[in-house]
Motif scaffolding. Structure first.
Motif, PDB file in Angstrom:
ATOM      1  N   CYS A 184       0.836  -1.215   0.000  1.00 16.58           N
ATOM      2  CA  CYS A 184       0.000   0.000   0.000  1.00 16.58           C
ATOM      3  C   CYS A 184       0.862   1.254   0.000  1.00 16.58           C
ATOM      4  O   CYS A 184       0.651   2.168  -0.815  1.00 16.58           O
ATOM      5  CB  CYS A 184      -0.926   0.026   1.204  1.00 16.58           C
ATOM      6  SG  CYS A 184      -2.254  -1.170   1.146  1.00 16.58           S
ATOM      7  N   ASP A 185       1.805   1.314   0.924  1.00 20.19           N
ATOM      8  CA  ASP A 185       2.634   2.515   1.050  1.00 20.19           C
ATOM      9  C   ASP A 185       3.394   2.813  -0.235  1.00 20.19           C
ATOM     10  O   ASP A 185       3.438   3.961  -0.693  1.00 20.19           O
ATOM     11  CB  ASP A 185       3.614   2.376   2.221  1.00 20.19           C
ATOM     12  CG  ASP A 185       2.924   2.397   3.573  1.00 20.19           C
ATOM     13  OD1 ASP A 185       1.720   2.761   3.642  1.00 20.19           O
ATOM     14  OD2 ASP A 185       3.578   2.032   4.565  1.00 20.19           O
ATOM     15  N   GLN A 186       3.980   1.777  -0.839  1.00 17.33           N
ATOM     16  CA  GLN A 186       4.764   1.979  -2.060  1.00 17.33           C
ATOM     17  C   GLN A 186       3.875   2.441  -3.217  1.00 17.33           C
ATOM     18  O   GLN A 186       4.216   3.385  -3.925  1.00 17.33           O
ATOM     19  CB  GLN A 186       5.487   0.682  -2.436  1.00 17.33           C
ATOM     20  CG  GLN A 186       6.431   0.821  -3.608  1.00 17.33           C
ATOM     21  CD  GLN A 186       7.670   1.625  -3.258  1.00 17.33           C
ATOM     22  OE1 GLN A 186       8.207   1.490  -2.162  1.00 17.33           O
ATOM     23  NE2 GLN A 186       8.118   2.460  -4.161  1.00 17.33           N
ATOM     24  N   LEU A 187       2.734   1.793  -3.396  1.00 16.26           N
ATOM     25  CA  LEU A 187       1.854   2.146  -4.513  1.00 16.26           C
ATOM     26  C   LEU A 187       1.204   3.506  -4.301  1.00 16.26           C
ATOM     27  O   LEU A 187       0.991   4.250  -5.270  1.00 16.26           O
ATOM     28  CB  LEU A 187       0.801   1.062  -4.722  1.00 16.26           C
ATOM     29  CG  LEU A 187       1.340  -0.322  -5.104  1.00 16.26           C
ATOM     30  CD1 LEU A 187       0.200  -1.314  -5.271  1.00 16.26           C
ATOM     31  CD2 LEU A 187       2.191  -0.280  -6.347  1.00 16.26           C
ATOM     32  N   LEU A 188       0.889   3.853  -3.055  1.00 18.28           N
ATOM     33  CA  LEU A 188       0.347   5.191  -2.776  1.00 18.28           C
ATOM     34  C   LEU A 188       1.410   6.264  -3.007  1.00 18.28           C
ATOM     35  O   LEU A 188       1.127   7.306  -3.601  1.00 18.28           O
ATOM     36  CB  LEU A 188      -0.181   5.264  -1.343  1.00 18.28           C
ATOM     37  CG  LEU A 188      -1.494   4.550  -1.094  1.00 18.28           C
ATOM     38  CD1 LEU A 188      -1.738   4.385   0.405  1.00 18.28           C
ATOM     39  CD2 LEU A 188      -2.660   5.278  -1.750  1.00 18.28           C
ATOM     40  N   LEU A 213      -2.148   4.298  -6.786  1.00 18.02           N
ATOM     41  CA  LEU A 213      -3.446   4.094  -6.151  1.00 18.02           C
ATOM     42  C   LEU A 213      -3.884   5.394  -5.501  1.00 18.02           C
ATOM     43  O   LEU A 213      -3.064   6.157  -5.008  1.00 18.02           O
ATOM     44  CB  LEU A 213      -3.357   3.029  -5.056  1.00 18.02           C
ATOM     45  CG  LEU A 213      -2.820   1.655  -5.444  1.00 18.02           C
ATOM     46  CD1 LEU A 213      -2.688   0.791  -4.195  1.00 18.02           C
ATOM     47  CD2 LEU A 213      -3.716   0.998  -6.476  1.00 18.02           C
ATOM     48  N   ALA A 214      -5.204   5.603  -5.447  1.00 19.73           N
ATOM     49  CA  ALA A 214      -5.745   6.772  -4.756  1.00 19.73           C
ATOM     50  C   ALA A 214      -5.964   6.472  -3.277  1.00 19.73           C
ATOM     51  O   ALA A 214      -5.806   7.349  -2.436  1.00 19.73           O
ATOM     52  CB  ALA A 214      -7.058   7.208  -5.400  1.00 19.73           C
ATOM     53  N   GLY A 215      -6.327   5.232  -2.954  1.00 25.58           N
ATOM     54  CA  GLY A 215      -6.581   4.860  -1.572  1.00 25.58           C
ATOM     55  C   GLY A 215      -6.729   3.359  -1.446  1.00 25.58           C
ATOM     56  O   GLY A 215      -6.939   2.661  -2.444  1.00 25.58           O
ATOM     57  N   THR A 216      -6.604   2.866  -0.198  1.00 30.01           N
ATOM     58  CA  THR A 216      -6.653   1.425   0.045  1.00 30.01           C
ATOM     59  C   THR A 216      -7.412   1.101   1.324  1.00 30.01           C
ATOM     60  O   THR A 216      -7.599   1.947   2.187  1.00 30.01           O
ATOM     61  CB  THR A 216      -5.234   0.840   0.184  1.00 30.01           C
ATOM     62  OG1 THR A 216      -4.617   1.367   1.364  1.00 30.01           O
ATOM     63  CG2 THR A 216      -4.371   1.133  -1.020  1.00 30.01           C
ATOM     64  N   ASP A 241       3.503  -4.875 -12.013  1.00 29.17           N
ATOM     65  CA  ASP A 241       4.963  -4.935 -11.963  1.00 29.17           C
ATOM     66  C   ASP A 241       5.493  -4.597 -10.576  1.00 29.17           C
ATOM     67  O   ASP A 241       6.383  -5.284 -10.056  1.00 29.17           O
ATOM     68  CB  ASP A 241       5.569  -3.989 -13.001  1.00 29.17           C
ATOM     69  CG  ASP A 241       5.270  -4.411 -14.440  1.00 29.17           C
ATOM     70  OD1 ASP A 241       4.890  -5.583 -14.660  1.00 29.17           O
ATOM     71  OD2 ASP A 241       5.402  -3.548 -15.338  1.00 29.17           O
ATOM     72  N   LYS A 242       4.939  -3.568  -9.946  1.00 28.32           N
ATOM     73  CA  LYS A 242       5.407  -3.141  -8.628  1.00 28.32           C
ATOM     74  C   LYS A 242       5.057  -4.187  -7.562  1.00 28.32           C
ATOM     75  O   LYS A 242       5.887  -4.509  -6.705  1.00 28.32           O
ATOM     76  CB  LYS A 242       4.809  -1.787  -8.273  1.00 28.32           C
ATOM     77  CG  LYS A 242       5.301  -1.211  -6.974  1.00 28.32           C
ATOM     78  CD  LYS A 242       6.808  -1.063  -6.897  1.00 28.32           C
ATOM     79  CE  LYS A 242       7.347  -0.049  -7.851  1.00 28.32           C
ATOM     80  NZ  LYS A 242       8.814   0.147  -7.713  1.00 28.32           N
ATOM     81  N   VAL A 243       3.842  -4.736  -7.607  1.00 27.12           N
ATOM     82  CA  VAL A 243       3.453  -5.754  -6.630  1.00 27.12           C
ATOM     83  C   VAL A 243       4.361  -6.974  -6.765  1.00 27.12           C
ATOM     84  O   VAL A 243       4.816  -7.529  -5.758  1.00 27.12           O
ATOM     85  CB  VAL A 243       1.964  -6.138  -6.782  1.00 27.12           C
ATOM     86  CG1 VAL A 243       1.629  -7.373  -5.944  1.00 27.12           C
ATOM     87  CG2 VAL A 243       1.060  -4.971  -6.394  1.00 27.12           C
ATOM     88  N   ARG A 244       4.670  -7.386  -7.965  1.00 26.39           N
ATOM     89  CA  ARG A 244       5.555  -8.549  -8.162  1.00 26.39           C
ATOM     90  C   ARG A 244       6.938  -8.305  -7.569  1.00 26.39           C
ATOM     91  O   ARG A 244       7.591  -9.236  -7.087  1.00 26.39           O
ATOM     92  CB  ARG A 244       5.662  -8.888  -9.639  1.00 26.39           C
ATOM     93  CG  ARG A 244       4.439  -9.598 -10.157  1.00 26.39           C
ATOM     94  CD  ARG A 244       4.613  -9.997 -11.591  1.00 26.39           C
ATOM     95  NE  ARG A 244       3.502 -10.828 -12.031  1.00 26.39           N
ATOM     96  CZ  ARG A 244       3.162 -10.985 -13.296  1.00 26.39           C
ATOM     97  NH1 ARG A 244       3.841 -10.370 -14.260  1.00 26.39           N
ATOM     98  NH2 ARG A 244       2.151 -11.756 -13.625  1.00 26.39           N
TER      99      ARG A 244
END
Length: 101
Positions: free
Chosen positions: A19-23, A28-31, A68-71
């Motif tokens: 979450c932190d990395q993608l935000l 991402l806008a929110g989780t 890609d980022k999650v992997r």
């Protein structure tokens, strides 16, 4: 198009890191992180583990970057990363657009 992503994580710490990395990268806008029991087939056995599911809101153009980022971060060989098209109130959809790159 606006989409909801569901991303699995093997621990609360992994979910928070994803979450932190993608935000931070505005993918991402929110989780929302929700945990629960998971049962699934893996390499010929039925596995029972606790998993953390991340519900996240984004736009379609960022799908591959998210994968890609999650992997890169995820400890599973085959993480769940699924997308569903969403519609909703216009303020919510505008918020998603304003908070993703």
């Amino acid at each position: 198009m606006h989409i909801k992503a569901v991303i699995s994580a093997t621990s609360k710490e992994e979910a928070e890191q994803i979450c932190d990395q993608l935000l931070e990268e505005k993918l991402l806008a929110g989780t929302l992180i929700v945990d629960g029991d998971s049962r699934y087939h893996w390499k010929g056995e039925i596995v029972n583990e606790t998993y953390y599911n991340i519900q996240a809101y984004t736009v379609e153009s960022l799908k591959q970057e998210i994968i890609d980022k999650v992997r890169e971060i995820h400890s599973d060989e085959t993480p769940i990363i699924e997308y569903t098209e969403i519609d909703g109130n216009q303020d919510f959809l505008k918020w998603i657009e304003e908070n993703t790159k």
